[in-house]
Design an enzyme around this catalytic site. Sequence first.
Site, PDB file in Angstrom:
ATOM      1  N   GLY A 309      99.226 -68.800 -42.538  1.00  0.00           N
ATOM      2  CA  GLY A 309      97.861 -68.360 -42.293  1.00  0.00           C
ATOM      3  C   GLY A 309      97.716 -66.877 -42.023  1.00  0.00           C
ATOM      4  O   GLY A 309      98.439 -66.032 -42.549  1.00  0.00           O
ATOM      5  N   SER A 310      96.786 -66.574 -41.150  1.00  0.00           N
ATOM      6  CA  SER A 310      96.365 -65.188 -40.933  1.00  0.00           C
ATOM      7  C   SER A 310      97.406 -64.320 -40.249  1.00  0.00           C
ATOM      8  O   SER A 310      97.174 -63.113 -40.090  1.00  0.00           O
ATOM      9  CB  SER A 310      95.066 -65.171 -40.119  1.00  0.00           C
ATOM     10  OG  SER A 310      94.010 -65.756 -40.843  1.00  0.00           O
ATOM     11  N   THR A 311      98.531 -64.875 -39.837  1.00  0.00           N
ATOM     12  CA  THR A 311      99.599 -64.020 -39.321  1.00  0.00           C
ATOM     13  C   THR A 311     100.047 -63.024 -40.391  1.00  0.00           C
ATOM     14  O   THR A 311     100.579 -61.958 -40.066  1.00  0.00           O
ATOM     15  CB  THR A 311     100.799 -64.863 -38.853  1.00  0.00           C
ATOM     16  OG1 THR A 311     101.276 -65.660 -39.952  1.00  0.00           O
ATOM     17  CG2 THR A 311     100.405 -65.773 -37.705  1.00  0.00           C
ATOM     18  N   PHE A 312      99.834 -63.360 -41.689  1.00  0.00           N
ATOM     19  CA  PHE A 312     100.231 -62.466 -42.777  1.00  0.00           C
ATOM     20  C   PHE A 312      99.324 -61.245 -42.887  1.00  0.00           C
ATOM     21  O   PHE A 312      99.661 -60.274 -43.571  1.00  0.00           O
ATOM     22  CB  PHE A 312     100.222 -63.232 -44.106  1.00  0.00           C
ATOM     23  CG  PHE A 312     101.563 -63.808 -44.473  1.00  0.00           C
ATOM     24  CD1 PHE A 312     102.159 -63.506 -45.682  1.00  0.00           C
ATOM     25  CD2 PHE A 312     102.242 -64.643 -43.610  1.00  0.00           C
ATOM     26  CE1 PHE A 312     103.396 -64.025 -46.023  1.00  0.00           C
ATOM     27  CE2 PHE A 312     103.466 -65.172 -43.929  1.00  0.00           C
ATOM     28  CZ  PHE A 312     104.063 -64.862 -45.143  1.00  0.00           C
ATOM     29  N   LYS A 313      98.174 -61.267 -42.247  1.00  0.00           N
ATOM     30  CA  LYS A 313      97.272 -60.122 -42.323  1.00  0.00           C
ATOM     31  C   LYS A 313      97.904 -58.871 -41.715  1.00  0.00           C
ATOM     32  O   LYS A 313      97.550 -57.748 -42.086  1.00  0.00           O
ATOM     33  CB  LYS A 313      95.959 -60.449 -41.620  1.00  0.00           C
ATOM     34  CG  LYS A 313      95.138 -61.506 -42.362  1.00  0.00           C
ATOM     35  CD  LYS A 313      93.904 -61.940 -41.598  1.00  0.00           C
ATOM     36  CE  LYS A 313      93.151 -63.013 -42.385  1.00  0.00           C
ATOM     37  NZ  LYS A 313      92.015 -63.588 -41.650  1.00  0.00           N
TER      38      LYS A 313
END
Length: 594
Positions: A309-313
Site C-alpha cells: 500500500g501507501s508505504t511505497f509513497k
Amino acid sequence: MIRVPLRPLARVIAARNQGIDPDIAEAERRAAALRARRAEERRRAEGRLWLLSVLFLMCFLAVGGRMTMLAATDPEEPVAEFAGDPMRAHRADIVDRNGELLATNIVTSALYVETRQMVDMPGVARGLAEIFPDLDEKTLLTRFEGRGNFHWVRSQISPEQQQAVHDLGQPGVYFGPRETRIYPQGQRLGHILGGARFEREGARAAEVAGVAGIEFTYDDRLGDPAQVNTPLRLSIDLRVQNAMRDVLEHQMDRFDAVGAAGILMRADNGEIVSMVSLPDFDPNDRPAPRGPEDELLFSRASQGVYELGSTFKAFTTALALERGEVTPHTIIDTRGPLAWGRFRIRDFRNYGPELSVTDVMVKSSNIGTARMALETGIGPQQDFLRDLGFFDPSPVELPEARSARPLLPPRWSELSTMTVSYGHGLAATPLHLATAYATIANGGLRVEPTLMADAPLPTEEDRVLSAATSATMNGILRAVVADGTASFADIEGYEVGGKTGTADKPIAGGYAEDRVIATFAAIFPASDPEYVLVVTLDEPVDRSGPVVRRTAGWTAAPTAGQTIRRIAPILGLRPVPEAPAASDEPLTLAGSRP
C-alpha cells in the site's frame, strides 16, 4: 664301566710336595669352583631382577601419569562413531546479541533393542507399550520376531521414561546416549531458529542437523568440532523480541486479525533486532511439512509477499526529491479522479485541487503520488526500486526467505508506474520494506538485512540517495505521524516518523472489498533515525467505534505506537522534548499533468 677323569699329575705332585692329601686338595678346588659359579649366577639373577624392577616402575609411572592427565581433563563424549565417516555428536549454542541462550543441547537417551539378548520378547513388547502409549504391543512383537537383531524403539526418551524402561529389568533393552537440541524460549523465536532433528543415528551417538532457519543456514558452523564451544551470536535482542510479540499478540486479538508481523531493524547496518510472525510455532515440537499445522511454519515477516500500500509513497517522493523535480513545498495537482484509459485513480477522500509534496504524503494522496511518478518516469522508478532491493529475494540468512521473490508488474507500463507509486501492483515482504526504509532513513546508504550481530556499516559505494534527500524524507515522515494518517503512532518524546499503507487483499479475479493488509513503516527518532519498525496486520477490523474501520491508521499505526512505547526504554532510548517546527519556506509551483 664308568671312567673317572684323571687328575692332572702336576697338581698331585704339588700337593704331595706340600704334604697335603691330593684328594682333599682336589675336593677343595672343586668346592671353590662351585662357589664361584653360584656367585656368578646370583649376580646375574640380581641384575635381571633389578632390570625388571626398573621396567615395572617405568610402566607404573606411565600409567599413573596418564591417569592423572585424564583426571585433570574435562570428560568428553567421542565425536565420531566411525573413523572414516565422522558423526558430529555435538552442536554449538545460539545466543542473542546480549548472550542470552536461544538454542543449546541437553543429554538424553535413545531406546533400542537387540533381540538375541532377549529372554522374554512378549514381556518386552508389553512393557514398552505400557510406557509409551503411542506404541502398539502387537506391532512391537512383530518387529522383534522379524528379521534382524537391532531395532530402534524411540530416538529420544525422557528421564522418567528411561527409568520406567530400566525398571522392567528385561535383557536386550538398551539406551543410546544422545545430545538433543532444545530451545529455551519456545515459540518466540520459531521462525528465526527454524529447528533441528537427528540426521544420522548410531547406538552410541547421533548427529543433529538443522532443518530450517538459522539452524539450517549455519549447519556446518554449528556442527564444526573446532567451533563447538563458541556460541553463534545473533543480532536479535530477546527482550525486544518478547515485548514485540506480546504487543502483536494482543493487537491481533483486539482487531480480530488472522495474522501479524513485526520487524525492528537498526537503520545504520540492517541488523534485525526483532522479527515476529504470528501465528508461530515451537521449534522444540516443529510441525511436520504438509501436516495439519503446516501453516504455522509460514513466516509473514520474511516469506509473506504482499502489496504494502501507501508505504511505497515514501519511495516515490524520495526519488522525485533526489532528481530535483520537486521540493517538500512544491504544489501538486490532486484533482481527481486521475484518468488513464479506462482506469481511474482516486483518493480515499477529497483533499482539494492541490497539495504540497509534504501534504501529499501527510494526507496520503494517490493522485498526487501518481503525478509525481509520471514526472519521474518508468526507467528511473525501476532503477530506484531495484537499488532498494525490490527486484530480488531478501538476502537475509533464512533459507525460507530466498524463495520469497517480489511480484513485479508483468508489463511495466505508465499505468504500472502510477499504481506502483502508491503500492499497488508490486508485492514484497515486510522485510523488504524495512530494509528499504532503513536505506531511506540512514543517510541514503543501502543496507542488507542480517540476523548476525556486529554487521559492518555500509560505505559510500552503497549510496542510493544523497544525505540531504534522506534528511528531507525523515522530516516528511515525521510530519505524517505528527499531522497525518499515522497520528496514533505518535509517542511523545521519541519523534516517530513513518507512513501507513492499506492494501486490499487479492482474491480470485480481483480484490476483496472487506479484507486488507494494514502496514505501518516507522523510523525513530526522526531527526537522527536509529531504528526502523514495520508492523503488518492481516485482515484487521477495528470495531471500537460506530463505524467499522480497517485502514492502517486505525490498526497498524496504534500497534506500532504501543510497540515503540514498550521497546524504546529497552533499547536505551530516553524521551526527548521535541523542538518546535521551523517556519515554512517559500513554495515552488510546478506544472501539473492531466
